[in-house]
Design a protein around this motif. Sequence first.
Motif, PDB file in Angstrom:
ATOM      1  N   HIS A 116     -34.227  65.967-101.711  1.00 32.19           N
ATOM      2  CA  HIS A 116     -32.738  64.573-102.816  1.00 32.19           C
ATOM      3  C   HIS A 116     -33.241  64.017-102.280  1.00 32.19           C
ATOM      4  O   HIS A 116     -32.410  63.198-102.881  1.00 32.19           O
ATOM      5  N   GLU A 117     -33.290  62.954-100.966  1.00 30.40           N
ATOM      6  CA  GLU A 117     -34.006  61.785-100.646  1.00 30.40           C
ATOM      7  C   GLU A 117     -34.447  61.707-102.100  1.00 30.40           C
ATOM      8  O   GLU A 117     -33.771  60.383-102.444  1.00 30.40           O
ATOM      9  N   LEU A 118     -35.385  62.064-101.494  1.00 29.95           N
ATOM     10  CA  LEU A 118     -36.915  60.875-103.233  1.00 29.95           C
ATOM     11  C   LEU A 118     -35.710  61.617-104.349  1.00 29.95           C
ATOM     12  O   LEU A 118     -35.790  60.154-105.091  1.00 29.95           O
ATOM     13  N   VAL A 119     -35.332  62.621-104.823  1.00 25.19           N
ATOM     14  CA  VAL A 119     -34.733  61.983-106.132  1.00 25.19           C
ATOM     15  C   VAL A 119     -33.707  61.754-106.014  1.00 25.19           C
ATOM     16  O   VAL A 119     -33.555  61.004-107.436  1.00 25.19           O
ATOM     17  N   GLU A 120     -32.991  61.115-105.717  1.00 35.65           N
ATOM     18  CA  GLU A 120     -31.968  60.528-105.823  1.00 35.65           C
ATOM     19  C   GLU A 120     -31.558  59.340-105.288  1.00 35.65           C
ATOM     20  O   GLU A 120     -31.358  58.177-106.121  1.00 35.65           O
ATOM     21  N   HIS A 121     -32.152  58.643-103.764  1.00 34.17           N
ATOM     22  CA  HIS A 121     -32.375  57.263-103.840  1.00 34.17           C
ATOM     23  C   HIS A 121     -34.073  56.767-104.514  1.00 34.17           C
ATOM     24  O   HIS A 121     -34.060  55.797-104.232  1.00 34.17           O
ATOM     25  N   TYR A 122     -34.718  57.247-103.949  1.00 34.30           N
ATOM     26  CA  TYR A 122     -36.160  56.974-105.199  1.00 34.30           C
ATOM     27  C   TYR A 122     -36.617  56.846-106.785  1.00 34.30           C
ATOM     28  O   TYR A 122     -37.414  56.214-106.899  1.00 34.30           O
ATOM     29  N   ASP A 123     -35.812  58.048-106.949  1.00 35.95           N
ATOM     30  CA  ASP A 123     -36.133  58.342-108.763  1.00 35.95           C
ATOM     31  C   ASP A 123     -37.458  58.610-108.727  1.00 35.95           C
ATOM     32  O   ASP A 123     -37.760  57.806-109.916  1.00 35.95           O
ATOM     33  N   PRO A 154     -33.194  78.771-101.813  1.00 33.71           N
ATOM     34  CA  PRO A 154     -32.104  78.520-103.318  1.00 33.71           C
ATOM     35  C   PRO A 154     -31.354  77.314-103.800  1.00 33.71           C
ATOM     36  O   PRO A 154     -31.624  76.646-104.758  1.00 33.71           O
ATOM     37  N   ARG A 155     -31.074  76.522-102.633  1.00 28.63           N
ATOM     38  CA  ARG A 155     -30.659  75.328-102.903  1.00 28.63           C
ATOM     39  C   ARG A 155     -31.446  74.706-103.569  1.00 28.63           C
ATOM     40  O   ARG A 155     -31.506  73.535-104.718  1.00 28.63           O
ATOM     41  N   ILE A 156     -32.975  74.393-102.844  1.00 25.53           N
ATOM     42  CA  ILE A 156     -33.665  73.259-103.660  1.00 25.53           C
ATOM     43  C   ILE A 156     -33.785  73.298-105.180  1.00 25.53           C
ATOM     44  O   ILE A 156     -34.088  72.637-105.975  1.00 25.53           O
ATOM     45  N   GLU A 157     -34.112  74.374-105.512  1.00 31.96           N
ATOM     46  CA  GLU A 157     -34.303  74.451-106.914  1.00 31.96           C
ATOM     47  C   GLU A 157     -32.910  74.163-108.167  1.00 31.96           C
ATOM     48  O   GLU A 157     -32.811  74.737-109.278  1.00 31.96           O
ATOM     49  N   GLN A 158     -31.882  74.394-107.073  1.00 31.69           N
ATOM     50  CA  GLN A 158     -30.087  73.850-107.483  1.00 31.69           C
ATOM     51  C   GLN A 158     -30.656  72.381-107.323  1.00 31.69           C
ATOM     52  O   GLN A 158     -29.834  71.660-108.262  1.00 31.69           O
ATOM     53  N   LEU A 159     -30.897  71.483-106.821  1.00 33.59           N
ATOM     54  CA  LEU A 159     -31.382  69.759-107.067  1.00 33.59           C
ATOM     55  C   LEU A 159     -31.075  69.401-108.310  1.00 33.59           C
ATOM     56  O   LEU A 159     -32.856  69.834-109.366  1.00 33.59           O
ATOM     57  N   MET A 181     -35.369  70.852-114.319  1.00 30.29           N
ATOM     58  CA  MET A 181     -36.228  71.507-113.297  1.00 30.29           C
ATOM     59  C   MET A 181     -37.203  72.592-114.415  1.00 30.29           C
ATOM     60  O   MET A 181     -35.963  73.152-114.642  1.00 30.29           O
ATOM     61  N   THR A 182     -37.768  73.108-113.781  1.00 25.85           N
ATOM     62  CA  THR A 182     -38.460  74.027-113.863  1.00 25.85           C
ATOM     63  C   THR A 182     -38.470  75.381-112.100  1.00 25.85           C
ATOM     64  O   THR A 182     -38.845  74.025-111.533  1.00 25.85           O
ATOM     65  N   SER A 183     -38.634  76.344-112.298  1.00 19.26           N
ATOM     66  CA  SER A 183     -38.452  76.956-111.032  1.00 19.26           C
ATOM     67  C   SER A 183     -39.820  78.209-110.997  1.00 19.26           C
ATOM     68  O   SER A 183     -40.178  79.316-112.290  1.00 19.26           O
ATOM     69  N   GLU A 184     -41.157  78.599-111.107  1.00 20.16           N
ATOM     70  CA  GLU A 184     -42.304  79.199-111.052  1.00 20.16           C
ATOM     71  C   GLU A 184     -42.192  80.251-110.271  1.00 20.16           C
ATOM     72  O   GLU A 184     -41.742  80.236-108.700  1.00 20.16           O
ATOM     73  N   GLY A 185     -42.989  80.754-110.605  1.00 19.97           N
ATOM     74  CA  GLY A 185     -43.165  82.128-109.836  1.00 19.97           C
ATOM     75  C   GLY A 185     -44.203  81.884-108.666  1.00 19.97           C
ATOM     76  O   GLY A 185     -44.532  81.373-108.302  1.00 19.97           O
ATOM     77  N   TRP A 186     -44.814  83.198-108.175  1.00 15.24           N
ATOM     78  CA  TRP A 186     -45.714  83.110-106.811  1.00 15.24           C
ATOM     79  C   TRP A 186     -46.592  82.789-107.734  1.00 15.24           C
ATOM     80  O   TRP A 186     -47.351  83.368-109.028  1.00 15.24           O
ATOM     81  N   GLY A 187     -47.625  82.220-106.987  1.00 14.33           N
ATOM     82  CA  GLY A 187     -48.639  81.353-107.712  1.00 14.33           C
ATOM     83  C   GLY A 187     -49.144  81.368-108.745  1.00 14.33           C
ATOM     84  O   GLY A 187     -50.398  80.379-109.586  1.00 14.33           O
ATOM     85  N   ALA A 188     -48.046  80.404-109.212  1.00 14.41           N
ATOM     86  CA  ALA A 188     -47.781  79.425-110.556  1.00 14.41           C
ATOM     87  C   ALA A 188     -47.497  78.254-109.890  1.00 14.41           C
ATOM     88  O   ALA A 188     -46.601  77.621-109.144  1.00 14.41           O
ATOM     89  N   GLY A 189     -48.053  76.995-111.191  1.00 13.92           N
ATOM     90  CA  GLY A 189     -47.704  75.600-110.386  1.00 13.92           C
ATOM     91  C   GLY A 189     -46.934  74.993-111.979  1.00 13.92           C
ATOM     92  O   GLY A 189     -46.690  75.789-112.174  1.00 13.92           O
ATOM     93  N   PRO A 190     -46.591  73.966-111.650  1.00  9.37           N
ATOM     94  CA  PRO A 190     -46.059  73.055-112.722  1.00  9.37           C
ATOM     95  C   PRO A 190     -45.847  73.729-114.314  1.00  9.37           C
ATOM     96  O   PRO A 190     -47.215  73.291-115.025  1.00  9.37           O
ATOM     97  N   VAL A 191     -45.250  73.653-114.789  1.00  5.20           N
ATOM     98  CA  VAL A 191     -44.991  74.150-116.274  1.00  5.20           C
ATOM     99  C   VAL A 191     -45.888  72.917-117.647  1.00  5.20           C
ATOM    100  O   VAL A 191     -46.888  73.739-117.887  1.00  5.20           O
ATOM    101  N   GLU A 192     -45.777  71.654-116.645  1.00  2.27           N
ATOM    102  CA  GLU A 192     -45.974  70.691-117.911  1.00  2.27           C
ATOM    103  C   GLU A 192     -46.872  70.079-116.571  1.00  2.27           C
ATOM    104  O   GLU A 192     -47.189  69.926-116.106  1.00  2.27           O
TER     105      GLU A 192
END
Length: 603
Positions: free
Chosen positions: A32-39, A55-60, A1-12
């Motif tokens: 959590h539902e989408l990544v764990e159960h729907y992959d 902060p918790r979302i960033e740890q998923l 997972m990547t975490s970006e600053g304000w105004g930045a998009g996904p790295v890739e």
Amino acid sequence: MTSEGWGAGPVEPISQHYIVCGGNALAHRLAHELVEHYDVPVVVLVPDRLRDHAPRIEQLEGVAAVVEYGSVTEEALRAVRVEAARGIAFVDGTDQENIHAALSAQGRNPGIRIVLRMFNQRLGANIERLLSNGTALSGSATAAPAFADAALSRPNSVQVGDRFLHIAYDDDIRSDRLCVVADRIDRQDLGRIRLLPDQEGDAASFIRLAGEFGDDGPIHSGAEARRAAGTGAGAPTGGIAALQTLRGDPAVRIPWWRRLRWRLLDTLRFFTSVRLRVVLITALAAVLLAFGLLWHLNGNFAWTLYSALLDLAGAAQPDRPGDAAGAGTGGSWQRVAQVVITFCGITFAPVATAIAVEVLASGRRGQPRNPGVGTRDHVVVVGLGNVGTRVVSRLHGLGVPVVGLESDPQARGVSAARALGVPVVVDDGPLHEQLRRARLKHSRAVVAVSGDDATNLEAALEARAVRPDVRVVLRLFDDSFASHVYATLDNAASRSTSYLAAPAFAAALMGREVLGTLSVFRHVLLIAELSAELGSGLIGLNRHDLEERGGVRVLAVRLARSPQVYQWRYADRTRALEPGDRVVVAATRSGLARLNTTLTTGG
């Protein structure tokens, strides 16, 4: 997972992903539902990565990127590459903000699947017409029935056709149950629960249960099962839960005479202050005593009533000096009684005027009512936000007395309660004092649904300090926290709004229709209806195919030739579904996700 600053998009560069807009509890659960159960690849757009659940979302694990923008603007949508996404969910912000963002997303990607959270369900239904591939859901409306039903100790139900499905436990399970949905339930350790256990078809579970508990007999409770097995009370054997149907939505039975008493006492409290009530009650008591004295002396009820009414109106004819004894009113005690009645009648006129002035001129009609002296057997709802408002509305619709408790006078639920005529305690003082004003001693349950777990637990503990036997229902996000509550508090229930709503939002994002959710303690069972449409992977599958993947049970089938008829317990397990057929299933979150993957890939 990547975490970006304000105004930045996904790295890739990323495509075919799903976007979750929000940093609240529902956004957290949905991601959590989408990544764990729907992959599936997920990008989360949060308003502030340091606040709320960001902060918790960033740890998923599995989240592709977390992007921070203060609001969902065109720039923010470009940053999360909405033009290449398969779906987007707006689960934070106001209704107006979500509508504007949804239309912007559709403008950049006309084929994207859109799910937006809307408190105003009527408005949401109208907005769906503007979206080519979207739906509007209410998280609070999805979760509120579970809270209300838990407060009333009644089964939470989901309507399917003319039937209502609900979860029954242990000895309440009937022989005509649709299916067993959980076994090995340990109420002291809810992590041991097994929801919709894997089985080799319907018969296997019933054969096993018959071997344990006897042919066609009731399913025993955990305690009875331990005795039958010769184990002690400390053994981990738990209860069993099953899915059953009702012919009607279970009603809350409150005698009409009790409702009438509540209404009369509350009306008196609303229209009068304490001083006016003292005057009225004193005058009424004096009139009744005087009337009784006149009746005793004369022995004629009709004449006594006639005379007393005239005296109340000030039309008494006094005796004159020189009248013979017995003429006119006659007798000293009768004269005293008539004087008392006359003066009390004179008192009623200014009191009635004072009541009219107080109600009409003081503007009290624009304020929420305080709980009346006649409030009994009511439910105290702590926190009148989105969920609290829905819970109050549902309880009020069931005819159950309810009292709201809110510290913020501008909260959404305060005005909603005022419109319903529901009494509300609006105060930011100590919680125990607010509960006292809400007449906790006379209540039947306390439902704490504020947005903070600690506040909800505090409300439950304060309520138990006043009434150790009162039922408490708490809104808790943290699962381990909820497990401790179950282990330490009797007659308590815990629900998570986001946990109940997130599966429905995830299924809707995948294009599946969820009819409702049922709680098995802290776990969720989804009732969904699947449609076999041209191009769908559902066509050609039979009941065995749907169930063999685990976590799914077919409850009913609606054939294309008779779409209005629900064929419950559809017996033909080998018939392949045809275009136009619809299937009602009970599924776990992971089971519905696996089924969705099968239907999406077509095999």
